[in-house]
Design an enzyme around this catalytic site. Structure first.
Site, PDB file in Angstrom:
ATOM      1  N   GLY A  91       0.818  -1.195   0.000  1.00 40.09           N
ATOM      2  CA  GLY A  91       0.000   0.000   0.000  1.00 40.09           C
ATOM      3  C   GLY A  91       0.854   1.246   0.000  1.00 40.09           C
TER       4      GLY A  91
ATOM      5  CG  ASP B 210     -10.183   3.612   2.406  1.00 41.28           C
ATOM      6  OD1 ASP B 210     -10.941   3.966   1.484  1.00 41.28           O
ATOM      7  OD2 ASP B 210      -9.032   3.189   2.210  1.00 41.28           O
TER       8      ASP B 210
ATOM      9  CE  LYS C  71      -0.395  -1.673   6.527  1.00 38.36           C
ATOM     10  NZ  LYS C  71      -1.779  -1.131   6.541  1.00 38.36           N
TER      11      LYS C  71
ATOM     12  CB  THR D 289       5.225  -4.440   2.119  1.00 32.68           C
ATOM     13  OG1 THR D 289       5.683  -3.444   1.204  1.00 32.68           O
ATOM     14  CG2 THR D 289       5.077  -5.766   1.374  1.00 32.68           C
ATOM     15  CB  VAL D 290       0.369  -6.970   4.000  1.00 33.32           C
ATOM     16  CG1 VAL D 290      -0.153  -8.129   4.849  1.00 33.32           C
ATOM     17  CG2 VAL D 290      -0.182  -5.647   4.533  1.00 33.32           C
TER      18      VAL D 290
END
Length: 464
Positions: free
Chosen positions: A19, A133, A39, A23-24
């Site tokens: 994202g 969101d 994450k 990073t995941v």
């Protein structure tokens, strides 16, 4: 991040997504012998204390929610270089967005899934949190030992305490799911903002398309004739631009959806969703192919760009800095820079670098609207060319194709016009590196009216 094989006791296996800020990774907890999601803050943000605090705030809010309807946080820590990370439960069955890749869902499934997502939002609200969101990529699916599925809300990167929501000064949210009050800094928000986003999720599950801008939502029965008036009323009430006319709470919305669905039943999911839509709805997904690709980026935040200070061209980059392109300055009013999922084209699922920039991103999904903008998506796997060559846009006139070549890229530009009466054109291009290197490949979409900037835009493209 620089790849490492181990974080604490967690052995990394593969990247799940990237994202705007982190990073995941899918990892394995060798002590508990269980898969987890880790994450990690991106290294280019480690020096920004405000971003670090925002990253840690997400973990704290997930923990504060303390609900089995919200992704659970198991652990938190820090890498040797100082970057924080947190460990979450792993949702093995993907997201609602994954279910949508095959097209709209059966009405009963739409009602149940949306109701469960609304129950998750209600749990957040009870804990004093507004998500801000909610969208299909942030609604996860996890299997359980008995084969039933759990629906989990995730990604609280934009979440805020309801106690402080009246003083928010920055716009936030994703185009199509964003209520009007979130686009107006300082207007204050409450849990009804999430109700709007939940309505947009239900609408997309039902029709295969994201609703238009607030107040310009096409009635669901025009996209799917078998929708009952009651279901349509429930969704459109959630999507009311005036929050005073929406469902007052996420719980009230969930209860209405459950009533319409009949007796609530557990959702059964598989690690690899295999749902096939009714054939009469498959054309809807194809017609919306352009929009689906642009909307697929996880954690997509629409940024209003500053004025161009008189320059005729504007360079924009994605959040990773790997993709950059120049567009006419008048087009650069809004930017979504958080990437895309190539699965929208039928390629391998994952979060890849990408961006969308336009004078009005909220209208991007409407091919009858005159919009000027560009989408660029990078793919490290599969043949983008094969997928783009197979795309079609119902309601548009296909003008043909012609070859494109530069010192770096080669490909074919395909063009459509007269989309439901629109005066502009739509161009799509799959680019491959000159010299025979298979990867990466790039997917470019250009919407424009009043001129042709296609070649100039393609020649400005830079990928690192």
């Amino acid at each position: 991040m620089h790849f490492v094989e181990q974080i604490g006791r967690y052995r990394l296996e593969r990247r799940l997504g990237t994202g705007a800020f982190g990073t995941v990774w899918l990892a394995h907890d060798d002590v508990l012998e269980a898969p987890v999601a880790v994450k990690v803050l991106a290294d280019n943000w480690a020096h920004r204390l405000d971003i670090v605090d925002r990253f840690l705030s997400e973990a704290r809010l997930l923990r504060r929610a303390d609900s089995n309807r919200v992704v659970q946080v198991y652990d938190i820590g820090e890498l040797p270089d100082g970057r924080p990370y947190f460990v979450m439960e792993y949702a093995d069955a993907g997201t609602l967005a994954d279910l949508l890749t095959a097209g709209p869902l059966p009405v009963s499934e739409v009602l149940r899934l949306t109701a469960l997502a609304a129950r998750g939002a209600a749990a957040l609200h009870k804990a004093g949190i507004v998500h801000r969101d909610i969208k299909p990529t942030n609604v996860l699916l996890r299997t359980t030992p008995d084969g039933t599925g759990r629906v989990l809300l995730a990604d609280l990167g934009l979440a805020k305490s309801l106690a402080n929501a009246s003083g928010l000064t920055l716009a936030a949210g994703s185009a199509g799911y964003q209520p009007p009050e979130q686009a107006q800094p300082g207007s204050g928000i409450d849990e009804r903002a999430d109700v709007y986003s939940l309505g947009a999720v239900g609408y997309e599950l039902l029709t295969g398309t994201v609703p238009g801008a607030p107040g310009q939502v096409v009635r669901p029965d025009r996209l799917r004739p078998d929708v009952s008036p009651e279901v349509q009323r429930a969704l459109l009430r959630a999507l009311e631009p005036d929050r005073e006319r929406r469902w007052p709470t996420a719980r009230a919305f969930a209860e209405e959806l459950e009533r319409l669905a009949g007796t609530p039943a557990p959702v059964r999911v598989k690690a690899t969703p295999t749902h096939k839509p009714h054939s009469r709805h498959r054309s809807i997904a194809l017609m919306a192919g352009l929009f689906v690709v642009v909307a697929a980026g996880a954690g997509a935040l629409v940024l209003n760009l500053p004025s161009s200070s008189g320059s005729s061209q504007l360079e924009v980059k994605d959040s990773t800095g790997r993709v950059a392109v120049e567009v006419p300055a008048a087009w650069g009013r809004q930017l979504r820079d958080s990437g895309w999922n190539p699965q929208a084209l039928g390629l391998q699922s994952g979060q890849e670098p990408g961006l969308a920039v336009a004078d009005d991103l909220a209208k991007w999904q409407d091919l009858s609207a005159d919009v000027n903008g560009v989408f660029v998506g990078l793919s490290e796997h599969g043949s983008v060319t094969t997928k783009v060559d197979a795309l079609a846009h119902s309601g548009c006139h296909y003008d043909g194709s012609h070859a494109y070549a530069s010192a770096t890229w080669r490909g074919t530009i395909r063009t459509w016009s007269d989309c439901s009466g629109a005066t502009g054109t739509l161009s799509e291009t799959a680019l491959r590196l000159v010299g025979g290197t298979a990867q990466p490949q790039v997917y470019v979409q250009i919407r424009q009216h009043g001129g042709d900037a296609t070649t100039r835009i393609l020649r400005s493209l830079r990928v690192t």
